[in-house]
Scaffold this motif. Structure first.
Motif, PDB file in Angstrom:
ATOM      1  N   LYS A 284      10.767  12.237 -46.254  1.00  0.00           N
ATOM      2  CA  LYS A 284      10.290  10.876 -46.531  1.00  0.00           C
ATOM      3  C   LYS A 284       9.113  10.900 -47.507  1.00  0.00           C
ATOM      4  CE  LYS A 284      13.527   9.828 -43.958  1.00  0.00           C
ATOM      5  NZ  LYS A 284      14.049  11.195 -44.004  1.00  0.00           N
ATOM      6  N   ALA A 285       8.302  11.954 -47.426  1.00  0.00           N
ATOM      7  CA  ALA A 285       7.221  12.097 -48.409  1.00  0.00           C
ATOM      8  C   ALA A 285       7.804  12.300 -49.806  1.00  0.00           C
ATOM      9  CB  ALA A 285       6.325  13.272 -48.025  1.00  0.00           C
ATOM     10  N   LEU A 286       8.846  13.119 -49.910  1.00  0.00           N
ATOM     11  CA  LEU A 286       9.505  13.342 -51.198  1.00  0.00           C
ATOM     12  C   LEU A 286      10.151  12.069 -51.718  1.00  0.00           C
ATOM     13  CD1 LEU A 286      10.231  15.717 -53.194  1.00  0.00           C
ATOM     14  CD2 LEU A 286      12.462  15.762 -52.039  1.00  0.00           C
ATOM     15  N   LEU A 287      10.798  11.335 -50.826  1.00  0.00           N
ATOM     16  CA  LEU A 287      11.444  10.085 -51.220  1.00  0.00           C
ATOM     17  C   LEU A 287      10.426   9.070 -51.732  1.00  0.00           C
ATOM     18  CD1 LEU A 287      14.036   9.700 -48.330  1.00  0.00           C
ATOM     19  CD2 LEU A 287      14.598   9.867 -50.753  1.00  0.00           C
ATOM     20  N   ARG A 288       9.249   9.072 -51.135  1.00  0.00           N
ATOM     21  CA  ARG A 288       8.210   8.124 -51.567  1.00  0.00           C
ATOM     22  C   ARG A 288       7.759   8.421 -52.986  1.00  0.00           C
ATOM     23  NH1 ARG A 288       6.661   2.981 -50.969  1.00  0.00           N
ATOM     24  NH2 ARG A 288       4.397   2.723 -51.146  1.00  0.00           N
ATOM     25  N   SER A 289       7.543   9.701 -53.288  1.00  0.00           N
ATOM     26  CA  SER A 289       7.166  10.064 -54.661  1.00  0.00           C
ATOM     27  C   SER A 289       8.281   9.695 -55.633  1.00  0.00           C
ATOM     28  CB  SER A 289       6.870  11.566 -54.743  1.00  0.00           C
ATOM     29  OG  SER A 289       5.718  11.891 -53.998  1.00  0.00           O
ATOM     30  N   ALA A 290       9.516   9.953 -55.216  1.00  0.00           N
ATOM     31  CA  ALA A 290      10.656   9.632 -56.070  1.00  0.00           C
ATOM     32  C   ALA A 290      10.764   8.127 -56.317  1.00  0.00           C
ATOM     33  CB  ALA A 290      11.936  10.157 -55.430  1.00  0.00           C
ATOM     34  N   LYS A 291      10.467   7.332 -55.293  1.00  0.00           N
ATOM     35  CA  LYS A 291      10.540   5.884 -55.462  1.00  0.00           C
ATOM     36  C   LYS A 291       9.456   5.388 -56.416  1.00  0.00           C
ATOM     37  CE  LYS A 291      12.035   3.028 -52.388  1.00  0.00           C
ATOM     38  NZ  LYS A 291      12.281   2.182 -51.204  1.00  0.00           N
ATOM     39  N   MET A 292       8.271   5.985 -56.333  1.00  0.00           N
ATOM     40  CA  MET A 292       7.206   5.598 -57.261  1.00  0.00           C
ATOM     41  C   MET A 292       7.614   5.895 -58.698  1.00  0.00           C
ATOM     42  SD  MET A 292       4.853   4.167 -55.506  1.00  0.00           S
ATOM     43  CE  MET A 292       6.244   3.529 -54.557  1.00  0.00           C
ATOM     44  N   ALA A 293       8.266   7.046 -58.915  1.00  0.00           N
ATOM     45  CA  ALA A 293       8.744   7.371 -60.257  1.00  0.00           C
ATOM     46  C   ALA A 293       9.765   6.357 -60.731  1.00  0.00           C
ATOM     47  CB  ALA A 293       9.345   8.774 -60.262  1.00  0.00           C
ATOM     48  N   PHE A 313       6.158  18.205 -60.925  1.00  0.00           N
ATOM     49  CA  PHE A 313       6.913  18.607 -59.747  1.00  0.00           C
ATOM     50  C   PHE A 313       6.078  19.428 -58.754  1.00  0.00           C
ATOM     51  CE2 PHE A 313      10.072  20.862 -57.253  1.00  0.00           C
ATOM     52  CZ  PHE A 313      10.957  19.847 -56.945  1.00  0.00           C
ATOM     53  N   PRO A 314       5.303  20.415 -59.239  1.00  0.00           N
ATOM     54  CA  PRO A 314       4.457  21.156 -58.277  1.00  0.00           C
ATOM     55  C   PRO A 314       3.488  20.238 -57.530  1.00  0.00           C
ATOM     56  CG  PRO A 314       4.632  22.361 -60.332  1.00  0.00           C
ATOM     57  CD  PRO A 314       5.234  21.017 -60.581  1.00  0.00           C
ATOM     58  N   ALA A 315       2.973  19.219 -58.219  1.00  0.00           N
ATOM     59  CA  ALA A 315       2.057  18.287 -57.554  1.00  0.00           C
ATOM     60  C   ALA A 315       2.794  17.453 -56.509  1.00  0.00           C
ATOM     61  CB  ALA A 315       1.390  17.383 -58.590  1.00  0.00           C
ATOM     62  N   VAL A 316       4.039  17.082 -56.832  1.00  0.00           N
ATOM     63  CA  VAL A 316       4.848  16.342 -55.862  1.00  0.00           C
ATOM     64  C   VAL A 316       5.052  17.165 -54.597  1.00  0.00           C
ATOM     65  CG1 VAL A 316       7.154  15.410 -55.395  1.00  0.00           C
ATOM     66  CG2 VAL A 316       6.032  14.904 -57.566  1.00  0.00           C
ATOM     67  N   MET A 317       5.404  18.435 -54.775  1.00  0.00           N
ATOM     68  CA  MET A 317       5.631  19.295 -53.617  1.00  0.00           C
ATOM     69  C   MET A 317       4.330  19.564 -52.858  1.00  0.00           C
ATOM     70  SD  MET A 317       8.825  19.480 -53.664  1.00  0.00           S
ATOM     71  CE  MET A 317       9.040  20.565 -52.262  1.00  0.00           C
ATOM     72  N   ALA A 318       3.229  19.626 -53.589  1.00  0.00           N
ATOM     73  CA  ALA A 318       1.932  19.804 -52.929  1.00  0.00           C
ATOM     74  C   ALA A 318       1.623  18.591 -52.053  1.00  0.00           C
ATOM     75  CB  ALA A 318       0.841  20.007 -53.969  1.00  0.00           C
ATOM     76  N   ARG A 319       1.957  17.395 -52.583  1.00  0.00           N
ATOM     77  CA  ARG A 319       1.736  16.184 -51.777  1.00  0.00           C
ATOM     78  C   ARG A 319       2.586  16.220 -50.508  1.00  0.00           C
ATOM     79  NH1 ARG A 319       4.506  11.595 -50.825  1.00  0.00           N
ATOM     80  NH2 ARG A 319       3.250   9.842 -50.039  1.00  0.00           N
ATOM     81  N   VAL A 320       3.825  16.686 -50.616  1.00  0.00           N
ATOM     82  CA  VAL A 320       4.696  16.794 -49.443  1.00  0.00           C
ATOM     83  C   VAL A 320       4.026  17.643 -48.366  1.00  0.00           C
ATOM     84  CG1 VAL A 320       6.864  17.759 -48.581  1.00  0.00           C
ATOM     85  CG2 VAL A 320       6.849  16.398 -50.689  1.00  0.00           C
ATOM     86  N   HIS A 321       3.481  18.787 -48.757  1.00  0.00           N
ATOM     87  CA  HIS A 321       2.848  19.672 -47.777  1.00  0.00           C
ATOM     88  C   HIS A 321       1.530  19.098 -47.263  1.00  0.00           C
ATOM     89  CE1 HIS A 321       5.706  22.984 -47.999  1.00  0.00           C
ATOM     90  NE2 HIS A 321       5.787  22.768 -49.316  1.00  0.00           N
TER      91      HIS A 321
END
Length: 728
Positions: A284-293, A313-321
């Motif tokens: 869901k964290a990944l989906l949220r970043s994807a929706k913002m994009a 992309f690395p920042a997106v994955m960092a946000r997920v963690h």
């Protein structure tokens, strides 16, 4: 009602009417039997076979038509034929008549009752299928229960007619013998009420309770037999040991600790299980970043001018963690220790139903709950070992964005990750053997998701069978086949999302010889007990649903039944299970889909409201999707709801509550919904149902009433107006 049913109903009504019109009941009274006993006995002595046949036919007619007089007929059997012959004749005649009443009820009313109340009767039907004969036997032993009511009610259930006949034959025999024996002493009987003394009634009640008590005793003996091979400790370290700290294990432990039980929770990997670490939270964290994009790409729709988003992309994955770390305290050892749970990190091994070993220490416990969850299934496709693949468990370790991502699987996990990676700039090809995405949902829901995926640039390969993988010079390919034609798909990264398999290996389950289902889940009963009565299982490892919220739901039953089952056990309630696939648009469902209703031959009506007509959806530029409600024909009772659209997972909650507490669409329509909100779509769907069910005849009369009111002169009270000025 078909022609056959009409004929049967007409015949029954006619015969019953004749019985009352011609006052045939006078011949089935105790006084008439007493007066005519000598004449009947004389006829019987001259015509024994004819008398027996006539007696049996009359008895069958009385019981088959549920007429009053069966008790007198039973006395007559003793008075005319004696105890032995009378008991035999009455036993078979009463059972045949009861079965005819049973069949009449089944033919005439079962379909209608099951269609109208099928959802509410699921638990009863399941219980009857499993133990209907047992409970019927108990009821038959007690003459206090009106047998004609039992005949008619049992006809509405799924119990087999042969079972009904045999059990009725045996169950009614003791009462039959009592009445037939009384009939042999007819001259001493003043009234029917005198036949059963209070003591005899009490004896019958005890006789009826005997099967229930016997079943309880048998359950205890069966439980002891299952555990007899194991050495039971004289005392225990714990009331409960829970293996697995995912959603099911955490909630089980929490409830046990809240009731002041001593509970130990063992987790070999990470607290929070799949949901926190590799499932719901990171996805869901990944989906949220994807929706913002995606919203950034749609800036023009909202009157904004901005550059196309550049995905880090690395920042997106960092946000997920980071999100995972922010939620970790909710499921941490520290928190659960404060709640009273003894938490141990380590690999558990079940030695026997009373002992669990962890970190070299053996813990004794009265009960064990297995909550080990599930893991992604890796299909045995030739060549897959040559390809470095990811699953929903391992994809979160990825650092750089894939160039060409191949996702195998078109279910909820595959669809969510497909859209997320595509919106983050990855070229995604999604392959599934089904001809459409999310095959568990209705086709109209799948179609909207497929259209959105194609609009966003996802390459869909639906109806394709994966045949083999190849790896050559660092290049990966999938060979797949559709309609007899092979096709090759090149890719750099592979994500497998073809289902999940229960974790039943590696913790000593084989030591207990516990049965599993065909799909690999642990076999449990309605109380979540395994084949060993003090070992329970819940969550993904038990099924039948693999959702975090159903795991938590089951956990309550596993905890309470394991700790307090000797007093009272509760069957798991699966009547209202909702779920959502968090694609964009979201797809949420509770209850039946149209596809399921058709497959199960359940009658239904469909009410549909297009969210594209909703003010708030239009204002948000999210005017797409629908609310689809299945209801009982002609009624507002909800059988199932599918919502496709923006925040569908939030909108479905109102219908979940409605179904849980048997609230119909009229209640939803009569509830104030804030304007302008997306939840108004639920009210408008209810309004569509209401509009379709307004009586045309009533509207015609209302129209005439309004016309009459328009043409009826208004009588003014002139005296009341006299003396009043305009200023008044």
């Amino acid at each position: 009602m078909d022609k056959r049913k009409k004929i049967i109903l007409l015949l029954i009504v006619s015969l019953v009417a004749c019985f009352w019109i011609f006052d045939l009941g006078q011949y089935l009274s105790l006084s008439y039997l007493t007066e005519q006993k000598d004449a009947i006995t004389a006829y019987q002595q001259d015509n024994p076979w004819q008398t027996a046949i006539i007696f049996v036919l009359i008895y069958i007619a009385v019981t088959g038509l549920s007429l009053p007089g069966a008790a007198v007929m039973t006395l007559a059997g003793g008075a005319i034929f004696g105890l032995l012959q009378g008991a035999i004749l009455v036993s078979f005649a009463s059972t045949i008549g009861a079965t005819l009443a049973f069949l009449a009820s089944r033919i005439l009313f079962q379909n209608a009752v099951q269609t109208r109340f099928g959802d509410s009767l699921k638990t009863i039907n399941k219980g009857v299928e499993a133990e209907g004969a047992f409970y019927l036997f108990g009821l038959r032993l007690v003459p206090l229960f009106p047998f004609f009511v039992i005949n008619l009610v049992m006809g509405l259930t799924p119990i087999r007619a042969a079972t009904f006949f045999i059990v009725s034959q045996i169950g009614m025999l003791p009462g039959t013998i009592v009445y037939v024996n009384a009939g042999t002493q007819l001259a001493q009987i003043d009234s029917l009420s005198g036949i059963l003394s209070p003591g005899l009634i009490f004896s019958f009640v005890l006789l009826g309770l005997f099967p229930i008590v016997a079943k309880r005793i048998m359950d205890i003996l069966k439980s002891r037999k299952a555990l007899a091979a194991f050495n039971k400790p004289t005392s225990f370290d714990n009331n409960l040991v829970v293996i697995g700290a995912g959603a099911a294990g955490l909630v089980t432990s929490y409830i046990a600790a809240a009731t002041k039980a001593k509970v130990t929770l063992i987790e070999k990997h990470k607290m929070g299980g799949d949901c926190l670490n590799t499932g719901c939270v990171p996805s869901k964290a990944l989906l949220r970043s994807a929706k913002m994009a995606q919203y950034a790409r749609r800036a023009d729709e909202f009157g904004l001018k901005m550059e196309q988003p550049k995905v880090d992309f690395p920042a997106v994955m960092a946000r997920v963690h980071n999100v995972i770390r922010a939620i970790e305290p909710h499921d941490s050892i520290e928190r659960y220790t404060q709640l009273g749970v003894h938490c141990i990190e380590g690999e558990a091994t079940i030695i026997d139903p009373y002992r669990v070993q962890v970190n070299g220490q053996i813990i004794t416990t009265r009960n064990i709950v297995i909550a080990t969850g599930a893991r992604p299934f890796v299909p045995p496709i030739p060549g897959i070992e040559q390809v470095k693949y990811y699953t929903s468990d391992t994809i979160w370790d990825i650092k750089d964005a894939p160039k060409r991502l191949l996702i195998l699987g078109g279910g909820p996990i595959g669809c969510e990750l497909t859209q997320a990676f595509s919106r983050l700039g990855v070229a995604v090809t999604q392959v599934d053997k089904s001809t459409r995405l999310m095959p568990r949902e209705d086709e109209d829901a799948s179609t909207l998701v497929e259209q959105q995926f194609q609009k966003e640039g996802v390459t869909l390969k639906l109806g394709y069978n994966a045949k083999a993988f190849t790896a050559e010079n660092g290049q990966y390919t999938l060979i797949c086949e559709k309609d007899g034609r092979e096709e090759t798909i090149a890719f750099d990264t592979l994500l497998l999302a073809v289902g999940r398999k229960a974790n039943t290996q590696g913790f000593g389950l084989e030591n207990l010889n516990i049965a599993t289902n065909e799909n690999g889940t642990i076999r449990v009963n309605d109380f979540l007990q395994t084949s060993l009565p003090n070992v329970y299982a819940c969550g993904d490892v038990a099924g039948p649903y693999q959702f975090t919220h159903t795991a938590a739901h089951q956990a309550w039953y596993a905890s309470v039944n394991s700790l307090f089952g000797s007093f009272k056990k509760f069957k798991v309630d699966y009547r209202v299970i909702p779920w959502t696939t968090f694609t964009d648009p979201e797809v949420a469902r509770v209850g039946l889909s149209e596809t399921e209703a058709k497959a199960q031959n359940i009658a239904y009506e469909v009410t549909r409201y297009g969210i594209d007509d909703l003010d708030r959806a239009i204002a948000d530029s999210e005017a797409h999707g629908f609310v689809k409600v299945l209801t009982v024909p002609g009624k507002d009772k909800i059988l199932g709801v599918t919502i496709v659209g923006h925040h569908a997972g939030e909108l479905i909650a109102e219908y979940v509550t409605a179904m849980k507490y048997n609230l119909g669409l009229n209640k939803i329509l009569g509830t104030i919904h804030i304007y302008p909100t997306l939840t108004e779509s639920n009210k408008y769907a209810a309004g569509e149902w209401k509009r379709a069910h307004v009586s045309a005849k009533v509207l015609q009369w209302v129209e005439k009433y309004h016309a009459w009111k328009r043409h009826t002169p208004v009588e003014h009270n002139q005296s009341a107006l006299q003396g009043r000025s305009i200023s008044d």
